[in-house]
Design a protein around this motif. Structure first.
Motif, PDB file in Angstrom:
ATOM      1  N   THR A 235     -12.940  12.336  -8.418  1.00 44.62           N
ATOM      2  CA  THR A 235     -12.560  11.502  -7.269  1.00 44.62           C
ATOM      3  C   THR A 235     -11.118  11.034  -7.459  1.00 44.62           C
ATOM      4  OG1 THR A 235     -13.184   9.416  -8.312  1.00 44.62           O
ATOM      5  CG2 THR A 235     -14.903  10.523  -7.041  1.00 44.62           C
TER       6      THR A 235
ATOM      7  N   HIS B 162      -3.540  -0.331  -3.647  1.00 48.30           N
ATOM      8  CA  HIS B 162      -5.002  -0.208  -3.546  1.00 48.30           C
ATOM      9  C   HIS B 162      -5.723  -0.687  -4.816  1.00 48.30           C
ATOM     10  CE1 HIS B 162      -8.842   2.201  -3.249  1.00 48.30           C
ATOM     11  NE2 HIS B 162      -8.754   1.708  -2.026  1.00 48.30           N
TER      12      HIS B 162
ATOM     13  N   SER C 285      -8.013   0.624  -6.577  1.00 50.79           N
ATOM     14  CA  SER C 285      -8.208   1.613  -7.644  1.00 50.79           C
ATOM     15  C   SER C 285      -6.979   1.654  -8.559  1.00 50.79           C
ATOM     16  CB  SER C 285      -8.492   3.001  -7.073  1.00 50.79           C
ATOM     17  OG  SER C 285      -7.450   3.421  -6.216  1.00 50.79           O
TER      18      SER C 285
ATOM     19  N   HIS D 258      -4.175   8.260   1.764  1.00 51.20           N
ATOM     20  CA  HIS D 258      -4.192   8.237   3.230  1.00 51.20           C
ATOM     21  C   HIS D 258      -3.048   9.033   3.865  1.00 51.20           C
ATOM     22  CE1 HIS D 258      -7.494   5.382   3.627  1.00 51.20           C
ATOM     23  NE2 HIS D 258      -7.037   4.877   2.497  1.00 51.20           N
TER      24      HIS D 258
ATOM     25  N   MET E 184      -0.555  11.709  -6.421  1.00 46.87           N
ATOM     26  CA  MET E 184      -2.012  11.658  -6.546  1.00 46.87           C
ATOM     27  C   MET E 184      -2.613  11.562  -5.140  1.00 46.87           C
ATOM     28  SD  MET E 184      -4.112   8.781  -6.274  1.00 46.87           S
ATOM     29  CE  MET E 184      -5.838   9.030  -5.932  1.00 46.87           C
TER      30      MET E 184
ATOM     31  N   THR F 283      -6.455  12.603  -2.572  1.00 47.96           N
ATOM     32  CA  THR F 283      -7.908  12.789  -2.559  1.00 47.96           C
ATOM     33  C   THR F 283      -8.323  13.796  -1.498  1.00 47.96           C
ATOM     34  OG1 THR F 283     -10.031  11.662  -2.289  1.00 47.96           O
ATOM     35  CG2 THR F 283      -8.224  10.807  -0.985  1.00 47.96           C
TER      36      THR F 283
ATOM     37  N   LYS G 111     -10.699  12.142   2.192  1.00 49.85           N
ATOM     38  CA  LYS G 111     -10.312  11.562   3.472  1.00 49.85           C
ATOM     39  C   LYS G 111      -9.962  12.687   4.466  1.00 49.85           C
ATOM     40  CE  LYS G 111      -9.144   7.390   0.980  1.00 49.85           C
ATOM     41  NZ  LYS G 111     -10.415   6.691   1.136  1.00 49.85           N
TER      42      LYS G 111
ATOM     43  N   GLY H 220     -13.078  14.473  -3.903  1.00 53.66           N
ATOM     44  CA  GLY H 220     -12.356  14.971  -5.077  1.00 53.66           C
ATOM     45  C   GLY H 220     -10.954  14.409  -5.174  1.00 53.66           C
TER      46      GLY H 220
END
Ligand SMILES: Cc1ncc(COP(=O)(O)O)c(C=O)c1O
Length: 400
Positions: free
Chosen positions: A115, A141, A143, A217, A243, A245, A248, A254
């Motif tokens: 993730t 964020h 994270s 995003h 980095m 993901t 989204k 992932g």
């Protein structure tokens, strides 16, 4: 315990107590249930609604090629990968995704994590340690905040997107630390504004600092073909760690990093989340590969997303709503008090629109909002209906 009285401890009482405290203060999560896939028109709690808070920006999770990609990969490789990547869980399809992704991102190499959160939690503590410093935008964020907490490096915060403040912090840190790492979201998840990554990279180069951009995003959304924040600013390959993901806009799941071969060699040998946690099921990789192919061959999804975004934002503003500083498909509708945001969200749902409130402590007390996320699969008719409802409820609640 000798003469001392043995302490009587109810070791699990806090579970109920803390939960009840959350419920009492209305801070507990009560997620609604999707009875369909995550679609522009979803079935939620038994009712068809317009989806306005999913991260499935391009509606790729429902794309036939992604579904087929999953099926084909599962048929070829099975349901699970059997291991962590480092031992026996690196399948050929995982490597194919990394190769395709690096090509898509115009970088030397890329690496897939389970993730985005796992990428950040695994990599940041390896990039900086005792004697180093992380410099972070104040609105980064959660994270990132947790990833930084896993490192023994010192921390400094700069004012949101404020380059003179960043420069001041860099000047102060310059001679005191071995390594300096600047971290920012590319697109900020609460406000939908974009970090000045070109300026950050320039400043970082002046001070010999590394750059780490969380483009969760922006991936699939900004830049030509949705190639992300590096492409948006024309600085592909110049951000040390891009980095992102697949969870989204790519419509799958992932984490990913893209950058130099040196970065990737370092990252997979050191990130504990990569080394000590099972790799993706083949179906995930099959869908990831298909998502990249679709982004490259079907530009209409990104185009529709932006057309919808521009129209929706423009109409909201002309009705008198405050949409903050958003520059992307994340459009906050700022209403003030938490109570109003929650009431608006409930009324929207009654009218067939699903959009969640974001309230204190996630945002300032007087900045509670409905955070809308645009979807490429919504039609003009859907948007007009949504806008009509927003206008009606905005007047009812005296927001506009
Ligand atoms: C800005 C940002 N970074 C990272 C993540 C984590 O990504 P993932 O869902 O892949 O763990 C999210 C997702 O909520 C996010 O919004």
């Amino acid at each position: 315990m000798g003469d001392k009285q043995k302490m009587k401890r109810n070791q699990t009482a806090f579970l109920k107590e803390e939960y009840q405290e959350l419920v009492k203060n209305n801070f507990d999560w009560r997620p609604r249930t999707l009875e369909s896939g995550s679609k522009p028109h979803s079935i939620i709690d038994g009712k068809e609604v317009i989806m306005l808070c999913s991260n499935n920006y391009l509606n790729l999770s429902n794309h036939p090629l992604l579904i087929q990609g999953s099926i084909d990969a599962a048929k070829k490789y099975g349901a699970g990968s059997g291991s962590v990547r480092a031992i026996a869980g690196t399948l050929k399809i995982h490597l194919e995704v990394e190769k395709r992704l690096a090509k898509f991102k115009h970088t030397e190499a890329s690496l897939i994590y389970q993730t985005g959160f796992a990428a950040t939690a695994g990599l940041i503590p390896q990039l900086v340690d005792k004697g180093d410093i992380v410099i972070s935008d104040e609105l980064n964020h959660g994270s990132i905040i947790d990833g930084v907490r896993l490192s023994k490096a010192d921390r400094a915060i700069y004012k949101h997107k404020d380059m003179s403040d960043l420069e001041k912090v860099l000047r102060d840190a310059d001679t005191k630390y071995r390594r300096i790492l600047i971290i920012t979201d590319g697109v900020f998840s609460m406000d939908g504004d974009i970090a000045p990554v070109d300026k950050i990279v320039k400043l970082a180069n002046e001070f010999g600092a590394m750059t780490y951009v969380d483009d969760a995003h922006g991936e699939g959304v900004v830049g030509p073909e949705g190639r992300g924040i590096g492409a948006h600013f024309g600085i592909e390959g110049k951000i040390d760690v891009e980095m992102g993901t697949f969870s989204k806009a790519f419509g799958v799941v992932g984490g990913l990093i893209a950058g130099s071969r040196d970065l990737v060699n370092f990252a997979y040998n050191k990130s504990r989340t990569w080394l000590l946690s099972g790799s993706h099921p083949p179906a995930v990789s099959g869908a990831q590969l298909a998502a990249i192919n679709v982004l490259e061959t079907e530009p209409e999804h990104v185009k529709n997303l932006w057309e919808n975004t521009r129209y929706f934002k423009k109409e909201l503003v002309s009705m008198g709503f405050d949409t903050g500083n958003s520059e992307t498909p994340i459009t906050p509708v700022i209403v003030g008090e938490s109570k109003i945001a929650k009431e608006l969200s409930n009324l929207l749902f009654d009218e067939g629109i699903y959009a969640l409130p974001i309230v204190f402590p996630m945002v300032a007390k007087d900045k509670a909002r409905i955070r809308t996320m645009m979807n490429a699969g919504l039609s003009k008719k859907d948007l007009d209906f949504t806008l009509e409802v927003f206008e009606k409820l905005g007047k009812k609640l005296a927001i506009i």
